[in-house]
Design a protein around this motif. Structure first.
Motif, PDB file in Angstrom:
ATOM      1  N   ARG A   1       0.835  -1.206   0.000  1.00 28.97           N
ATOM      2  CA  ARG A   1       0.000   0.000   0.000  1.00 28.97           C
ATOM      3  C   ARG A   1       0.868   1.254   0.000  1.00 28.97           C
ATOM      4  O   ARG A   1       0.618   2.209  -0.731  1.00 28.97           O
TER       5      ARG A   1
ATOM      6  N   SER B   1      -6.012  -4.759  -3.391  1.00 25.72           N
ATOM      7  CA  SER B   1      -5.652  -3.615  -2.557  1.00 25.72           C
ATOM      8  C   SER B   1      -4.623  -2.740  -3.257  1.00 25.72           C
ATOM      9  O   SER B   1      -4.744  -1.502  -3.286  1.00 25.72           O
TER      10      SER B   1
ATOM     11  N   GLU C   1      -4.935   1.240  -4.636  1.00 24.32           N
ATOM     12  CA  GLU C   1      -3.996   2.303  -4.257  1.00 24.32           C
ATOM     13  C   GLU C   1      -3.345   2.936  -5.486  1.00 24.32           C
ATOM     14  O   GLU C   1      -3.200   4.159  -5.563  1.00 24.32           O
TER      15      GLU C   1
END
Length: 863
Positions: free
Chosen positions: A662, A697, A701
């Protein structure tokens, strides 16, 4: 009449109480705020402090603009917490405290010395300034604190010695010994002071005490500095020894007891006999320590035979044989003499089936001390999740009790063991000074039937509490406890549930079975209920969690303050009031303040709570919260640093790699993200967390930070991962839902729609499926279908949805271009308890709201 004042005790463990006597946890739980208050209250000379001075102490490494903003926020928070008029200003640049509205023990100590009242000054000197306290990232403050701490200790030592000499000149041996004892405790390596104290004790006729003071000093000098006392001091002590007659208290003291006494004498490190004998309640058992010869001082008509004295002494000697090492050099001066930790009692019965008794005794003694209110006690597993690396330390392990004391800051340790005596089990316990290993007092042994030991455990608890009263202050009163220990059978189930609970999430359901069994066996045993609530919350079962929390609420009068604060945190969170939950978490203290602050959109407070005080690295979930808080604040480099530290500690955990990816995605380091995803394929799946979860994820991002094509490429990887799974996995609901979402992220709208409609045909009540179908309708411009699904979602609302329904409706409104309606729904979602997390800036359905002032204000970090 003077108005009630706030009380700030900074000498020893910090205490801060409002005019009503309630602790101001909103400050105590935030180290930087407490540090700021301590500097304003405890600096010398007292008075106003310039803002520039405060900036240099606490924000020296922060740019000027941010530092001044942080100072303004901190001062504002202090004003709000302390109340009107406590924090005062002189002009625009000077800050101070109104002494009429805030009383501080450091000011009282200084005033006592300045006005020639040393005895009154020493009454408030409970220990070092802010013992065990520090502020992370504030080296200038730490330097000031160290210097001020040393200055106050030096002044207290001088005042104590002044009183010792005064008592000596008045031939008051007891008072001279008392003050000499206090002086040498505060300067244990000052040979000049120790020599003077030896001479004073010798003049007062306490030659054995003088010799033991020398021996204790010599051992400390050797252990800490590898030095020997000066020849002059050795000569002085030899002269005293030559005049000292060995005295005994009659023939009742056996040779074995004398030998044990000598072993204990070698183990002790301070004068046990400088202080005058303490009074004991004649109605209870004798709780005083034996003197240096192994004989209880004369006193009230409660007597113990030689057998009891011998048992106490041999028990203490056995502790030395077992290897309990007391490391003064490892931070003994930071231990709080009014804080207690209870070790797990050692099982000496030879029966492993009785192992739970050791934990049960420790837990129940801890609970009793907490109920009594006489002293601060380190929480045990009786109500709250402990640190597993501390709770398993036992006194029978070399250095275990000392390590436990050091890790918890406790200056007193309660340790003990239990033995089989036919059909009975006997408990023995001691209270030990953790700073030097000195046996302060032995608790009268208690016994009870092996098959029903609860009554014996309860008697032991009361005995320990009474002993602590005598050790700390004979005048202290003890409240009677209204609770009782659990049955051994219930406690066994509780321990097994606790062990299983820590293996989350794999065995959370198994943990619940053990915990429910514990409360079925003993409905008055409340500790398992706390874990039952947490387990149901972790399993996504808020209704079950809430019903159990309500059962605890009905027992609120029986709960400790810490348990009540924890329960308030649960109830507020289950009710969707994240700010009320944050207030309860602040009152509770600990790292979970940071977790709750993040949920309430106070990421700066989350970072402060998770980076000060206890090290977050031992806590998996809290460490993840720290990385997420840095992300919300936009500090991606610090996020990356913490995520990589977390990966080093947990290299096999996908969640830790997820946090690193991330941060890398936010920094635009696309190649590093790809390499990290490659590495994820070598790691084991963590239940619902799979490699595809990391891919989705990372894709979100990358998209949120402008790398649109890279985001699509990573979403492609996710769809390929799903297709590569074994056939049996591809048939599961979780797999098919994950693949549909991956198609959605890849902007393959028709493939996603086909999968979501297939899922809806099987289960029309799934909120995620219906939400995505509504978003897909909005994306293809089908306003009628989108509106129909949005209205249908109203039927999914329930008291525990925490805003999930409103969020999905807000996404549909956002994609339809209904920005005002979307904001109404988003505000409603947060009012219902939706957590503020990183999803807000990565949610692709909320992209039409980016740049819209009401949305930007909503998501802006607060606090």
């Amino acid at each position: 009449m003077a108005s009630p004042r706030i009380t700030f005790r900074a000498l020893g463990t910090p205490e801060l109480r409002g005019p009503d006597g309630a602790e101001l946890q909103s400050i105590l739980a935030r180290p930087k705020l407490l540090g700021l208050l301590s500097f304003l209250a405890c600096s010398s000379p007292r008075g106003f402090q310039r803002r520039d001075t405060l900036l240099g102490l606490f924000w020296a490494e922060t740019d000027q603009k941010r530092a001044r903003s942080a100072l303004r926020q901190s001062l504002y928070y202090l004003r709000q917490s302390l109340g009107a008029g406590v924090l005062v200003s002189r002009g625009e640049e000077e800050i101070g405290l109104d002494p009429e509205r805030l009383w501080c023990d450091v000011s009282a100590f200084d005033a006592g010395l300045e006005e020639g009242r040393p005895e009154e000054a020493l009454e408030v000197f409970r220990g070092d300034l802010l013992a065990g306290f520090f502020v992370s990232g504030a080296p200038e403050y730490e330097r000031w604190l160290g210097e001020r701490r040393e200055e106050l200790r030096r002044q207290a030592c001088g005042a104590a010695w002044e009183l010792a000499e005064r008592a000596g000149s008045e031939n008051n041996a007891a008072a001279a010994g008392h003050w000499a004892h206090r002086a040498t405790k505060m300067a244990p390596l000052d040979e000049n002071l120790v020599t003077q104290a030896i001479e004073l004790l010798d003049r007062m006729g306490n030659r054995p005490g003088a010799v033991r003071l020398y021996e204790a000093f010599a051992r400390r000098l050797e252990e800490e500095l590898e030095l020997q006392p000066s020849p002059e001091t050795k000569t002085l002590v030899e002269r005293i020894r030559s005049r000292t007659e060995v005295q005994t208290e009659g023939a009742a003291v056996s040779t074995a007891a004398a030998e044990a006494s000598r072993t204990v004498g070698e183990a002790t490190d301070e004068l046990a006999d400088i202080e005058p004998p303490e009074e004991v309640d004649p109605s209870g058992p004798s709780l005083r320590s034996p003197d240096a010869r192994g004989v209880a001082p004369a006193g009230p008509p409660v007597r113990r035979g030689v057998g009891f004295q011998r048992a106490v002494l041999i028990g203490a000697a056995l502790m030395i044989v077992l290897g309990v090492t007391w490391a003064l050099s490892s931070g003994g001066t930071s231990l709080d003499p009014r804080r207690v930790v209870v070790t797990v009692f050692a099982n000496e019965t030879g029966d492993p089936d009785l192992d739970p008794l050791g934990r049960m005794a420790a837990d129940w003694i801890t609970h009793g001390i907490d109920e009594s209110g006489i002293v601060d006690v380190v929480p045990s597993t009786i109500g709250l999740a402990p640190r597993p690396d501390l709770t398993d330390l036992q006194v029978s392990r070399a250095g275990g009790a000392a390590a436990l004391a050091e890790a918890t800051g406790a200056g007193l340790v309660v340790a003990g063991a239990y033995y089989r005596r036919g059909d009975s089990v006997e408990f023995q316990a001691q209270v030990i000074d953790a700073r030097d290993g000195r046996l302060l007092s032995a608790v009268a042994p208690v016994s009870g039937p092996v098959k029903a030991p609860s009554a014996a455990v309860d008697s032991l608890r009361h005995g320990v509490v009474r002993t602590l009263v005598v050790v700390l202050d004979p005048a202290l009163s003890v409240t009677s406890a209204a609770t009782r220990p659990p049955s051994l059978e219930a406690y066994r189930e509780y321990l097994e549930g606790l062990r299983t609970f820590r293996r989350v999430p794999q065995q959370m359901r198994d943990a619940l079975r053990y915990l429910y069994r514990a409360v079925e066996l003993d409905s008055a045993f409340l500790a398992p209920r706390f874990y039952i609530v947490m387990a149901h919350m972790n399993l996504g079962e808020p209704a079950a969690a809430d019903s159990n929390a309500r059962l605890l609420d009905a027992e609120r009068p029986r709960l400790t303050e810490l348990q009540r604060n924890t329960l308030d945190w649960y109830l507020a969170g289950l009710g969707g009031d994240q700010m009320a939950a944050l207030e309860a978490a602040r009152a509770r203290g600990g790292l979970d303040v940071g977790v709750q602050a993040l949920r309430a959109n106070h990421p700066a407070e989350a970072v402060e709570a998770l980076t000060t005080g206890e090290d977050v690295s031992g806590y998996y979930f809290q460490w993840l919260a720290l990385t997420e808080a840095y992300h919300v604040l936009g500090d991606f480099r610090r996020e990356l640093r913490e995520a990589r530290r977390a990966r080093e500690a947990h290299p096999e955990r996908l969640r830790m790699l997820d946090a690193e990816l991330r941060a890398l995605a936010a920094l635009g380091r696309i190649r590093d993200v790809e390499q990290g995803l490659d590495a994820s394929l070598l790691l084991p799946i963590e239940e619902v967390i799979t490699q595809a979860h990391l891919m989705r994820s990372a894709a979100a991002e990358l998209r949120a930070h402008g790398s649109h094509q890279a985001s699509l490429d990573v979403a492609d990887r996710a769809t390929e991962w799903f297709r590569s799974r074994p056939a049996r996995a591809t048939r599961t609901w979780t797999h098919r839902l994950g693949l549909a979402i991956a198609h959605y992220q890849r902007e393959r709208w028709e493939e996603a729609r086909a999968l979501f409609e297939e899922l809806a045909s099987e289960d029309a009540s799934d909120l995620d499926v219906q939400g995505f179908l509504g978003s897909l309708a909005a994306r293809r411009g089908d306003r009628v279908e989108a509106a129909r699904i949005k209205d249908r979602l109203d039927g999914f609302s329930n008291p525990y949805d925490l805003g999930a329904v409103s969020l999905r409706q807000a996404r549909i409104a956002s994609l339809l271009g209904e920005r005002e309606r979307a904001m109404v729904l988003l505000r409603d979602a947060f009012a219902r308890g939706l957590h503020f997390t990183v999803f807000l800036h990565t949610d692709m359905d909320l992209e039409p709201l980016h740049g819209y002032p009401p949305f930007e204000e909503l998501v802006r970090p607060k606090g």
